[in-house]
Design a protein around this motif. Structure first.
Motif, PDB file in Angstrom:
ATOM      1  N   VAL A 152       0.902  -1.079  -0.076  1.00  0.00           N
ATOM      2  CA  VAL A 152       0.021   0.017   0.081  1.00  0.00           C
ATOM      3  C   VAL A 152       0.916   1.137   0.125  1.00  0.00           C
ATOM      4  O   VAL A 152       0.669   2.302  -0.667  1.00  0.00           O
ATOM      5  N   LEU A 153       2.039   1.271   0.664  1.00  0.00           N
ATOM      6  CA  LEU A 153       2.710   2.458   0.794  1.00  0.00           C
ATOM      7  C   LEU A 153       3.675   2.743  -0.272  1.00  0.00           C
ATOM      8  O   LEU A 153       3.425   3.861  -0.868  1.00  0.00           O
ATOM      9  N   ALA A 154       3.954   1.715  -1.102  1.00  0.00           N
ATOM     10  CA  ALA A 154       4.907   1.917  -2.582  1.00  0.00           C
ATOM     11  C   ALA A 154       3.991   1.474  -3.398  1.00  0.00           C
ATOM     12  O   ALA A 154       4.506   1.962  -4.914  1.00  0.00           O
ATOM     13  N   GLY A 155       2.844   0.976  -3.591  1.00  0.00           N
ATOM     14  CA  GLY A 155       2.047   0.335  -4.691  1.00  0.00           C
ATOM     15  C   GLY A 155       2.726  -0.670  -5.352  1.00  0.00           C
ATOM     16  O   GLY A 155       2.277  -1.087  -6.568  1.00  0.00           O
ATOM     17  N   ARG A 156       3.570  -1.341  -4.683  1.00  0.00           N
ATOM     18  CA  ARG A 156       4.365  -2.582  -5.305  1.00  0.00           C
ATOM     19  C   ARG A 156       4.733  -3.509  -4.201  1.00  0.00           C
ATOM     20  O   ARG A 156       5.219  -3.142  -3.153  1.00  0.00           O
ATOM     21  N   LEU A 157       4.346  -4.781  -4.338  1.00  0.00           N
ATOM     22  CA  LEU A 157       4.700  -5.584  -3.299  1.00  0.00           C
ATOM     23  C   LEU A 157       6.326  -5.967  -3.143  1.00  0.00           C
ATOM     24  O   LEU A 157       7.056  -5.747  -4.371  1.00  0.00           O
ATOM     25  N   PRO A 158       7.165  -6.312  -2.135  1.00  0.00           N
ATOM     26  CA  PRO A 158       8.444  -6.490  -1.937  1.00  0.00           C
ATOM     27  C   PRO A 158       8.807  -7.617  -3.206  1.00  0.00           C
ATOM     28  O   PRO A 158       8.312  -8.846  -3.283  1.00  0.00           O
TER      29      PRO A 158
END
Length: 319
Positions: A152-158
């Motif tokens: 949610v924070l970066a719009g991309r999962l690790p």
């Protein structure tokens, strides 16, 4: 240093932002004789030619603490960065709350009175040799974030190649909450980037100034002064970069302190600081005049993002 430049890097930015380490950007300081710390990035070493600029007055100065470089009008100040970083953290936390996720960005470092001219030409603290007057404050390690928070924070999962588009059925904004915060702050023409043109002017003309005959003449006088003190160096840069000062992180050796102390005296006696400031400022002014249209847009972009940040910081950012 320069900050992250695109939403394609937001995953890395998210991990930094969680510990308050992501800064919207900070104006690059060129390498200075007063500090042994080189900047993290430097522009191209190829400098386009500029005419030798006229200098109307060379001040006698042993400090530039009360002065500013011409290019500072086109770079974010520490206060402006503080405003933007504070607003960015506020907007990001607000966005995360919409998803029911706790997120507390670390408060950005306080604004500093330091400008581009601060300690640009002097020895910062001769009693410490060429080392900083105070050691840098250690930063806390970033907290561990769960994959869902990062998504949610970066719009991309690790490690994910595809963007995260929703969380429990709620659409995630492009670039995540960090991307949403940046979009709010850069609305109406705002820019969170330090202009590479302005950063280049800041670096390039520092280096260009050192080849100007008006300054090299002063360097020769400085070198004669240092030789009389028992230390042989062609330029202040050579004294600072003496490899003997590159060993260890402890206190400066007596030899380093002696050289730095003599260096500071000789800079004052030969007016290195006043001359260097006048020469470099003239080159900066020449470069600014040649790129004024683009730099006017840069200044407008800074003003727009600072206005947006001010609105957020005064309570107008909640949705």
């Amino acid at each position: 240093m320069t900050h992250l430049r695109s939403t394609s890097r937001l995953l890395a930015a998210a991990l930094l932002a969680a510990a308050g380490l992501f800064t919207a950007g900070c104006a690059a300081h060129p390498p200075t004789p007063g500090t042994a710390t080189a900047p993290g990035a430097a522009p191209s070493a190829t400098l386009p030619p500029l005419p030798r600029p006229a200098i109307h007055e060379i001040p006698v100065a042993d400090s530039t603490a009360d002065k500013s470089m011409p290019v500072e009008a086109y770079l974010f100040s520490s206060e402006q960065r503080h405003q933007v970083d504070t607003a960015r953290g506020t907007l990001t936390a607000q966005c995360m709350r919409r998803f029911g996720l706790a997120y507390t960005p670390e408060a950005p470092p306080p604004a500093s009175a330091r400008g581009q001219a601060t300690h640009r030409y002097d020895v910062v603290a001769p009693a410490n040799g060429y080392r900083p007057a105070e050691p840098p404050t250690p930063r806390p390690a970033p907290p561990q974030l769960s994959p869902e928070v990062v998504g949610v924070l970066a719009g991309r999962l690790p490690g994910g190649a595809e963007p995260s588009t929703s969380y429990h059925g709620t659409p995630i904004p492009p670039g995540g909450c960090l991307g949403e915060a940046d979009a709010r702050l850069t609305a109406q023409g705002g820019s969170m980037l330090d202009s590479q043109l302005a950063v280049g002017i800041n670096f390039d003309n520092y280096r260009r100034s050192m080849t100007d005959d008006r300054l090299t003449a002063v360097f020769r006088a400085w070198s004669d002064c240092m030789r009389a003190e028992g230390h042989g160096y062609p330029t202040p840069d050579d004294a600072m970069k003496d490899p003997r000062w590159k060993t260890g992180t402890g206190p400066a050796s007596p030899e380093e302190v002696a050289v730095a102390t003599a260096d500071a005296r000789c800079r004052q006696r030969t007016n290195v600081i006043g001359t260097w400031f006048a020469v470099e400022s003239a080159y900066e002014a020449e470069a600014i005049a040649g790129n004024l249209a683009e730099l006017t847009g840069v200044r407008q972009g800074i003003a727009a993002v600072v206005r947006n940040a001010s609105t957020v910081n005064s309570g107008g950012g909640d949705r």
